[in-house]
Design a protein around this motif. Structure first.
Motif, short mmCIF file in Angstrom:
data_model
loop_
_atom_site.label_atom_id
_atom_site.label_comp_id
_atom_site.label_asym_id
_atom_site.label_seq_id
_atom_site.Cartn_x
_atom_site.Cartn_y
_atom_site.Cartn_z
N SER A 307 0.81 -1.22 0.00
CA SER A 307 0.00 0.00 0.00
C SER A 307 0.84 1.27 0.00
CB SER A 307 -0.92 0.01 1.22
OG SER A 307 -0.14 -0.04 2.42
N ASP A 444 -3.40 -2.98 6.52
CA ASP A 444 -2.96 -1.64 6.13
C ASP A 444 -1.74 -1.68 5.22
OD1 ASP A 444 -4.98 -0.62 7.72
OD2 ASP A 444 -3.68 -0.34 9.47
N ASP A 447 -2.32 -3.35 -0.70
CA ASP A 447 -3.20 -2.70 -1.66
C ASP A 447 -4.13 -3.73 -2.30
OD1 ASP A 447 -3.56 -0.06 -3.43
OD2 ASP A 447 -3.61 -1.80 -4.77
#
Length: 543
Positions: A307, A444, A447
């Protein structure tokens, strides 16, 4: 006029992890003449000593045997790479340097299967003997052994998020995978000494080579063991196109690994009689277990797009890497002197198990990452790579002869995914991993999933993906298993059944594969074997 045949007390065939340790330990007795024969050459090169370069070392043709499995019937008939080091240090010169012993129950199982003297309590002193652990000496670890076991420097983003998720889901955070508990999450230890690979070659064999009673011959392919009247009396090897014979006054010890040790025994007439006769080899000792019982840790990879720009890929920018390389060369520090590992878990994924069945390793980079620089080569990008490893496979393979020619490669049948249980394990692992990474704060970091991809969901789809992509953790074992039954190749003293003066000392003697990486157990086996051999010699002198 023919040259006299050289004679040694001990001839060790194969300078891998076990062979290096064995030659070093046996040569501690100045009265013993020890010969170590290695088919490859020197390990003294930067690609070997630099920890970060291990994956490139493993793929370098000039220092490997180039083995592939035979077409795997349960893996879409693919030929699966089976890298083995062909140089001093063997696989310990090309592996990922992770220090792992497996679960204590693995060794207790060996003892229960007839390998007396190999329970965890009995092998622990030999694990401790070889290591100099960063934690210092304790009941679990050695503090002054030759092999440095170093602490991994964890990153500040991936490791904390993974460990927080594990604790949230009820898993322990371990300070030591080899302490009071072996199940949970932590960062692995590595055999790295001051930023350089701390292999048995570097830390044990090289210092021992200063001894006058130790001879090491490289670039020498052993053709066969010489057996006279039921006793191993020497070996024949080829070097520079010439065959040479050396004699052993004491023992011949085969430490060529789970593929090459059974191969050499069969070339020497020791193995399944009918198979040997098919290749025109005279049967010296009909041992059906030679080459059977082959085991390896099947492993599947998953890839996720990260991410953010927190992966190790940033360190592979050409200018940064050049500075890192210089720092490593001068001081042995920096990214080149370590390994980009996020976190590792040894976990049970279903009820009813007495020890972990899954080793889950999560790394903050793509396995095909490479050097990059704007305008020269595009950046791979930020990814998380995961390896899910089946620690206790049900499937069994075999090593067989292709030819009586010693230069021909053995036939390696890994036989991965041969059982319903192994196939079910990988379905469970993939779903387990997805579930773990969907929880915060691990989620977190992610992605999206790239491999196998979010559309691979059903049992049929997961099975197809696993068949297409399964490989191994490169931990082959058990093809010359010790025990007491009809299929045992060596006894608990590692002596080949039916042949005097001959032992096998390497991972091929394991009755079952341990639930962890196999380099530390290979070292342990050689430490214990050296004690057994020297004790036997002392007993013979006393008699």
């Amino acid at each position: 006029m023919s040259q006299p045949v050289a004679e040694y007390d001990y001839i060790v065939v194969g300078a891998g992890s076990s062979g290096c340790v064995l030659a070093a330990r046996l040569s501690e007795d100045p009265g013993c003449r020890v010969l170590l024969i290695e088919a490859g050459g020197s390990e003294k090169r930067a690609i070997v000593s630099m920890p970060l370069a291990w994956f490139e070392a493993m793929k370098t043709p000039g220092i490997g045997w180039g083995y592939l499995s035979e077409p795997e019937p349960h893996c879409d008939d693919r030929r699966i790479p089976a890298p083995r080091g062909k140089l001093i240090g063997g696989c310990s010169s090309i592996n990922g340097m992770m220090y792992s012993r497996g679960h204590p129950g693995d060794y207790d199982q060996w003892a229960q299967m007839g390998a007396r003297g190999w329970s965890h309590d009995e092998v622990l002193p030999y694990f401790r003997k070889s290591e100099s652990n960063w934690r210092g000496p304790s009941e679990h670890h050695g503090g002054d052994g030759p092999i440095t076991v170093a602490r991994h420097a964890s990153d500040s983003v991936v490791y904390p998020a993974l460990l927080a998720t594990a604790q949230k889901r009820g898993w322990k955070q371990l300070g030591d995978f080899h302490g009071e508990d072996s199940e949970g999450w932590s960062a692995p230890d590595f055999t790295v000494h001051r930023g350089r690979r701390a292999s048995p070659a570097a830390r044990m064999l090289r210092p021992a080579m200063a001894r006058a009673n130790l001879t090491v011959i490289t670039h020498a392919l052993t053709h066969r063991i010489v057996i006279d009247k039921g006793r191993a009396t020497g070996v024949v090897y080829e070097r520079d196109g010439q065959l040479q014979t050396v004699n052993a006054a004491g023992e011949v010890i085969v430490s060529a690994g789970a593929f090459n040790s059974p191969h050499l025994l069969m070339l020497s007439g020791i193995g399944p009689g009918d198979a040997l006769r098919e290749h025109g080899i005279d049967v010296v000792c009909d041992l059906p277990g030679v080459g059977a019982n082959l085991q390896d840790h099947a492993s599947i990879g998953m890839v996720h797009k990260a991410s953010g720009a927190f992966s190790f890929d940033r360190e592979l920018r050409l200018d940064r890497f050049a500075l890192s390389l210089l720092r490593w060369q001068l001081f042995g520090t920096g990214p080149a002197g370590g390994l980009p590992v996020g976190a590792q878990g040894f976990l049970r994924t279903r009820e009813g198990l007495d020890r972990p069945d899954l080793q889950l390793l999560i790394n903050p980079l793509a396995m095909d990452s490479r050097l990059w620089f704007p305008g020269w080569r595009a950046r791979k990008g930020d990814y998380l790579s995961l390896s899910a490893v089946l620690l206790h496979p049900e499937s069994r393979g075999r090593v067989a002869l292709k030819s009586a020619d010693p230069r021909a490669k053995p036939a390696i049948h890994l036989n991965l995914l041969a059982t319903d249980g192994d196939r079910a394990s990988f379905r469970r692992f993939i779903r387990f991993t997805r579930d773990f990474l969907a929880d915060t704060p691990a989620s977190d970091l992610i992605d999206h999933e790239v491999v196998p991809g979010p559309d691979v969901r059903s049992d049929v789809e997961i099975d197809a993906f696993v068949r297409q992509r399964i490989g191994t953790a490169m931990h082959p074992t058990s093809s010359c298993a010790m025990g007491t039954g009809a299929m045992a190749v060596v006894d608990p003293q590692l002596r080949v059944r039916g042949v005097e003066g001959l032992r096998v000392v390497d991972c091929s003697v394991m009755p079952t594969i341990p639930g962890g990486n196999t380099n530390a157990p290979a070292i342990m086996i050689a430490e214990k074997a050296a004690d057994m051999i020297r004790h036997g010699q002392a007993a013979a002198i006393a008699a």
